[in-house]
Design a protein around this motif. Structure first.
Motif, short mmCIF file in Angstrom:
data_model
loop_
_atom_site.label_atom_id
_atom_site.label_comp_id
_atom_site.label_asym_id
_atom_site.label_seq_id
_atom_site.Cartn_x
_atom_site.Cartn_y
_atom_site.Cartn_z
N THR A 66 0.83 -1.21 0.00
CA THR A 66 0.00 0.00 0.00
C THR A 66 0.86 1.26 0.00
OG1 THR A 66 -1.77 -1.14 1.18
CG2 THR A 66 -1.78 1.26 1.25
N VAL A 67 1.89 1.29 0.85
CA VAL A 67 2.78 2.45 0.91
C VAL A 67 3.49 2.64 -0.42
CG1 VAL A 67 4.87 3.39 1.98
CG2 VAL A 67 3.11 2.32 3.41
N ALA A 68 3.92 1.53 -1.04
CA ALA A 68 4.59 1.62 -2.34
C ALA A 68 3.66 2.20 -3.39
CB ALA A 68 5.07 0.23 -2.76
N GLY A 69 2.40 1.78 -3.38
CA GLY A 69 1.44 2.31 -4.35
C GLY A 69 1.22 3.80 -4.18
N ILE A 70 1.09 4.24 -2.94
CA ILE A 70 0.92 5.67 -2.67
C ILE A 70 2.15 6.44 -3.10
CG2 ILE A 70 0.60 7.41 -0.87
CD1 ILE A 70 -0.96 5.30 0.72
N TYR A 71 3.32 5.89 -2.82
CA TYR A 71 4.56 6.59 -3.20
C TYR A 71 4.67 6.73 -4.71
CZ TYR A 71 9.34 8.02 -3.74
OH TYR A 71 10.47 8.74 -4.10
N LEU A 72 4.33 5.67 -5.45
CA LEU A 72 4.39 5.77 -6.91
C LEU A 72 3.48 6.88 -7.40
CD1 LEU A 72 5.27 4.73 -9.68
CD2 LEU A 72 3.35 3.10 -9.58
N PHE A 73 2.27 6.95 -6.86
CA PHE A 73 1.35 8.01 -7.27
C PHE A 73 1.94 9.38 -7.00
CE2 PHE A 73 -1.88 11.16 -6.48
CZ PHE A 73 -2.69 11.04 -7.58
N MET A 88 15.44 9.78 -10.50
CA MET A 88 15.79 9.39 -9.14
C MET A 88 14.59 9.35 -8.20
SD MET A 88 18.89 8.51 -8.88
CE MET A 88 19.08 8.54 -7.10
N VAL A 89 13.54 10.09 -8.51
CA VAL A 89 12.36 10.10 -7.64
C VAL A 89 11.73 8.71 -7.55
CG1 VAL A 89 10.72 10.69 -9.47
CG2 VAL A 89 10.23 11.34 -7.11
N LEU A 90 11.97 7.87 -8.55
CA LEU A 90 11.40 6.53 -8.54
C LEU A 90 12.30 5.51 -7.85
CD1 LEU A 90 9.88 6.29 -12.13
CD2 LEU A 90 8.66 6.56 -9.98
N THR A 91 13.50 5.92 -7.45
CA THR A 91 14.43 4.98 -6.83
C THR A 91 13.86 4.30 -5.59
OG1 THR A 91 16.34 6.20 -7.70
CG2 THR A 91 16.73 4.73 -5.83
N PRO A 92 13.26 5.03 -4.63
CA PRO A 92 12.68 4.35 -3.47
C PRO A 92 11.61 3.33 -3.84
CG PRO A 92 12.88 6.70 -3.04
CD PRO A 92 13.15 6.50 -4.50
N TYR A 93 10.84 3.64 -4.87
CA TYR A 93 9.79 2.71 -5.31
C TYR A 93 10.41 1.44 -5.87
CZ TYR A 93 5.79 0.81 -7.83
OH TYR A 93 4.80 -0.02 -8.31
N LEU A 95 13.37 0.23 -5.24
CA LEU A 95 13.99 -0.50 -4.14
C LEU A 95 12.95 -1.28 -3.35
CD1 LEU A 95 16.56 2.14 -2.84
CD2 LEU A 95 17.06 -0.01 -4.03
N THR A 96 11.78 -0.71 -3.20
CA THR A 96 10.70 -1.40 -2.50
C THR A 96 10.25 -2.64 -3.26
OG1 THR A 96 9.91 0.69 -1.58
CG2 THR A 96 8.39 -1.16 -1.51
N LEU A 97 10.14 -2.52 -4.58
CA LEU A 97 9.77 -3.68 -5.40
C LEU A 97 10.83 -4.78 -5.28
CD1 LEU A 97 8.30 -2.15 -8.69
CD2 LEU A 97 7.11 -2.82 -6.59
N LEU A 98 12.10 -4.37 -5.28
CA LEU A 98 13.17 -5.35 -5.12
C LEU A 98 13.07 -6.05 -3.77
CD1 LEU A 98 16.21 -3.42 -6.65
CD2 LEU A 98 15.03 -5.41 -7.61
#
Length: 286
Positions: A66-73, A88-93, A95-98
């Motif tokens: 859920t947090v990953a989905g909100i972050y992507l949005f 780079m803004v997508l890097t945390p997302y 990393l979460t998928l990994l």
């Protein structure tokens, strides 16, 4: 008051409030981002809960998904609106998928592949789809027009649903997709589609007025057709999802209207399809 009338009143009140909140959310970009970040989170939370409860042998990380989905949005919103620049803004997302993939090595689940599949499906089906509404908003340029495209997309979806229901009730005889949704008919779908095309043409006239051209009118009519087809497919996809799980409604957060997936099913395919359509036409004239 009998139960049927009571349910009708509850459904009507919920529907009016829902439309009011949605329209208010399209008044400016900040309101839309806040509204759909919340919608993304609630829908992801609902989806992951359904998977964990109804799919035997499968367990997805509800909180992190859920947090990953909100972050992507929010990441897409920040990029589209010029708040952040670069990939780079997508890097945390990413990393979460990994993490969600690698963690299955240590959780010793009976069916790690199914866990991966349901986890990633939620990100693509829900989080990615909702995040693309930021791109639709950006197509409008600056000023109050910026939210015209996403607002109209939802209006078209509502018109399609209402038109399909009325046409289907009056003339429906031939089933559209009985294996997945027995209540839908070809007559209803055609009636809803015609109403959307009319609504799209009226929208084009309202926006451009005396400067309306045939090309601009056809572009809006085309958008209406895209919304009708992919909105209907979105509805059917969610119906198939629920049938697979053996449930009637995805939730009860919206009294009389079911859950978040029930309310936004059509938009989950219509939004990405509209983005592809408008960018294909290079329609930056809104």
């Amino acid at each position: 008051m009998n139960e049927k009338k009571k349910n009708l009143i509850i459904r009507s009140i919920t529907g009016v409030l829902f439309v009011a909140v949605m329209v208010s959310g399209f008044l400016n970009v900040h309101a839309m981002v806040l509204l759909f970040a919340l919608i993304t989170g609630l829908t992801m939370w609902e989806y992951t809960g359904l998977i964990n409860e109804y799919v035997e042998g499968v367990s997805v990380n509800r909180f992190i998904s859920t947090v990953a989905g909100i972050y992507l949005f929010l990441a897409v919103a920040g990029w589209v609106n010029g708040i952040v620049n670069g990939f780079m803004v997508l890097t945390p997302y990413l990393l979460t998928l990994l993490y969600l993939l690698i963690s299955e090595l240590y959780l010793k689940a009976d069916n790690a592949i199914a866990n991966w599949a349901y986890t990633m499906f939620g990100q693509v089906y829900i989080a990615l789809s909702f995040s693309l509404i930021n791109i639709l908003g950006a197509l409008g340029g600056n000023g109050t027009k910026i939210m015209v495209v996403p607002l109209c997309l939802f209006v078209f979806l509502w018109v399609n649903d209402s038109g399909a229901y009325l046409s289907g009730s009056a003339f429906g005889k031939h089933k559209l997709f009985p294996r997945v949704s027995p209540g839908k008919t070809w007559e209803g779908s055609i009636g809803g589609g015609l109403l959307v095309i009319i609504a799209a043409c009226v929208t084009a006239w309202v926006i451009n007025g005396h400067n309306l051209t045939a090309e601009y009118l056809l572009m809006w009519a085309g958008l209406g057709v895209v919304v009708v087809f992919f909105g209907t497919w979105g509805d059917l996809v969610e119906s198939l999802f629920k049938r697979t799980l053996g449930i009637k409604d995805s939730g009860n957060i919206l009294p009389g209207h079911g859950g978040m997936l029930d309310r936004f099913d059509s938009s989950l395919l219509a939004i990405p399809a509209a983005v592809i359509y408008l960018y294909t036409l290079q329609m930056g004239c809104f």
